[in-house]
Design a protein around this motif. Structure first.
Motif, mmCIF file in Angstrom:
data_model
loop_
_atom_site.group_PDB
_atom_site.id
_atom_site.type_symbol
_atom_site.label_atom_id
_atom_site.label_comp_id
_atom_site.label_asym_id
_atom_site.label_seq_id
_atom_site.Cartn_x
_atom_site.Cartn_y
_atom_site.Cartn_z
ATOM 1 N N LEU A 90 15.187 -9.630 4.699
ATOM 2 C CA LEU A 90 16.355 -8.803 4.438
ATOM 3 C C LEU A 90 15.912 -7.372 4.673
ATOM 4 N N SER A 91 16.581 -6.697 5.586
ATOM 5 C CA SER A 91 16.195 -5.348 5.963
ATOM 6 C C SER A 91 17.205 -4.334 5.432
ATOM 7 N N ALA A 92 16.686 -3.231 4.925
ATOM 8 C CA ALA A 92 17.567 -2.156 4.455
ATOM 9 C C ALA A 92 18.465 -1.637 5.568
ATOM 10 N N PHE A 96 12.509 -5.617 3.405
ATOM 11 C CA PHE A 96 12.063 -4.481 4.204
ATOM 12 C C PHE A 96 12.857 -3.241 3.851
ATOM 13 N N GLY A 97 12.142 -2.135 3.711
ATOM 14 C CA GLY A 97 12.766 -0.826 3.562
ATOM 15 C C GLY A 97 12.757 -0.091 4.888
ATOM 16 N N PRO A 98 12.138 1.100 4.954
ATOM 17 C CA PRO A 98 12.225 1.931 6.165
ATOM 18 C C PRO A 98 11.207 1.545 7.236
ATOM 19 N N VAL A 99 11.109 0.256 7.512
ATOM 20 C CA VAL A 99 10.153 -0.270 8.496
ATOM 21 C C VAL A 99 10.900 -1.221 9.414
ATOM 22 N N TYR A 100 10.540 -1.198 10.702
ATOM 23 C CA TYR A 100 11.203 -2.033 11.699
ATOM 24 C C TYR A 100 10.686 -3.476 11.586
ATOM 25 N N PRO A 101 11.490 -4.438 11.107
ATOM 26 C CA PRO A 101 10.978 -5.772 10.808
ATOM 27 C C PRO A 101 10.337 -6.527 11.971
ATOM 28 N N PRO A 102 10.865 -6.490 13.210
ATOM 29 C CA PRO A 102 10.256 -7.327 14.245
ATOM 30 C C PRO A 102 8.765 -7.087 14.480
ATOM 31 N N LYS A 103 8.270 -5.896 14.187
ATOM 32 C CA LYS A 103 6.842 -5.633 14.385
ATOM 33 C C LYS A 103 5.976 -6.287 13.315
ATOM 34 N N ALA A 122 0.819 -1.210 0.000
ATOM 35 C CA ALA A 122 0.000 0.000 0.000
ATOM 36 C C ALA A 122 0.857 1.267 0.000
ATOM 37 N N TRP A 123 2.098 1.176 0.520
ATOM 38 C CA TRP A 123 2.975 2.345 0.610
ATOM 39 C C TRP A 123 4.123 2.196 -0.391
ATOM 40 N N PRO A 124 4.179 3.042 -1.433
ATOM 41 C CA PRO A 124 5.269 2.960 -2.410
ATOM 42 C C PRO A 124 6.660 3.096 -1.798
ATOM 43 N N SER A 125 6.760 3.703 -0.608
ATOM 44 C CA SER A 125 8.066 3.832 0.045
ATOM 45 C C SER A 125 8.667 2.466 0.389
ATOM 46 N N LYS A 126 7.869 1.411 0.337
ATOM 47 C CA LYS A 126 8.369 0.067 0.640
ATOM 48 C C LYS A 126 8.906 -0.650 -0.598
#
Length: 311
Positions: free
Chosen positions: A278-280, A260-267, A167-171
């Motif tokens: 794989l987190s940025a 994952f981009g600018p989001v905290y993966p554990p949540k 839903a969020w293009p930032s991802k």
């Protein structure tokens, strides 16, 4: 307010998106176990097929019986008004920060429970906040969709599925990275691409399709929800950005890699050997790094490991 002392059905109310509703599945099991009846789920009409795949949930608007207890797990004005329309003897609202509470909510809800989330996975948070024992938590689980939900262009044999949008293009990850992964991973298995129907999502998927190797089965923007759920459930492996596809793949028991981009993966991720991220943040020192920081080679290594594990 606890559901333990109530006789009668419980209800859950949310106005969130598809992935968020998937994360409510564990708490439907919790409330159903307490009441001895399936939990009535009141969510967006479009998500009715998803609710049908939850073993301990039923479609709320069809229920004639007044709920003994309802919990609203999102805090928008729309969700509050929906809660008011759901017949219930006692209404509760769950929020994770005091700032989400409006003064007039006290006119609708008997209890407003403010429970911080901290570093928890959202599905586990709902489970704990509504009284579940943390050690008894298991992540979302969905039944397999029936075969008549199959998209006519979906391969009959094994395939890999990419869902590059959310839903969020930032991802979004980069089209070049997706194309490289599709060209190099899969041991000869065909790739299927799904994606949302917004203009940004359609444009992003079109850019990927233009760069992808021949043979990509491009279903982006061309699936119903039933077809989308079926495709995810039948994939050998799903690679996706943070969004509904990642949550659904895990709930179906399908191996998955989430970018994952600018989001905290554990949540937003429950780690297992078959469900990896794989987190940025692992590849960038920026405060809010783009998913573009994740190199395609890192994704290829994870996909190879997942395919070897599930062979």
């Amino acid at each position: 307010m606890s559901g333990d002392g109530f006789n009668g059905a419980c209800a859950l109310i949310s106005d969130k998106q598809l992935g968020d509703v998937t994360l409510l599945e564990p708490v439907t099991r919790l409330l159903a176990a307490r009441s001895g009846r399936p939990c009535a789920l009141h969510v967006k009409e479009a998500f009715r097929p998803l609710v049908g795949l939850m073993a301990q949930a039923v479609w709320g608007p069809d229920q004639r019986e007044r709920a003994a207890l309802s919990w609203t797990t999102s805090w928008s004005t729309r969700a509050a008004w929906t809660a008011l329309r759901v017949p219930s003897r006692r209404r509760g609202l769950l929020v994770n920060q005091p700032r989400h509470v409006r003064w007039w909510y006290q006119l609708i809800f008997r209890e407003v429970r403010i429970e911080p989330i901290g570093r928890e996975y959202w599905a586990q948070y709902f489970w704990r906040a509504l009284g579940g024992e943390p050690e008894a938590f298991t992540p979302p689980q969905l039944s397999l969709p029936p075969e008549d939900w199959r998209h006519p262009e979906l391969p009959e044999g094994p395939f890999l599925l990419a869902n590059p949008t959310a839903a969020w293009p930032s991802k979004f990850w980069t089209p070049q990275a997706w194309a490289e992964v599709m060209a190099s991973a899969g041991q000869g298995l065909p790739w299927v691409m799904t994606g949302g129907g917004s203009p940004e999502e359609r444009r992003h998927c079109a850019e990927i399709a233009a760069l992808a190797p021949a043979g990509l089965i491009d279903l982006a923007g061309r699936t119903s929800l039933k077809q989308y759920l079926h495709a995810l459930s039948r994939a050998r492996l799903v690679t996706a950005v943070d969004g509904s596809a990642a949550h659904l793949a895990q709930a179906f028991g399908v191996s998955a890699l989430t970018i994952f981009g600018p989001v905290y993966p554990p949540k937003w991720h429950w780690p297992t050997s078959r469900h990896r991220v794989l987190s940025a943040f692992e590849f960038s020192s920026e405060r809010l790094p783009s998913a573009a920081a994740v190199p395609a080679q890192a994704a290829l290594a994870e996909i190879a490991a997942l395919l070897a594990e599930s062979a």
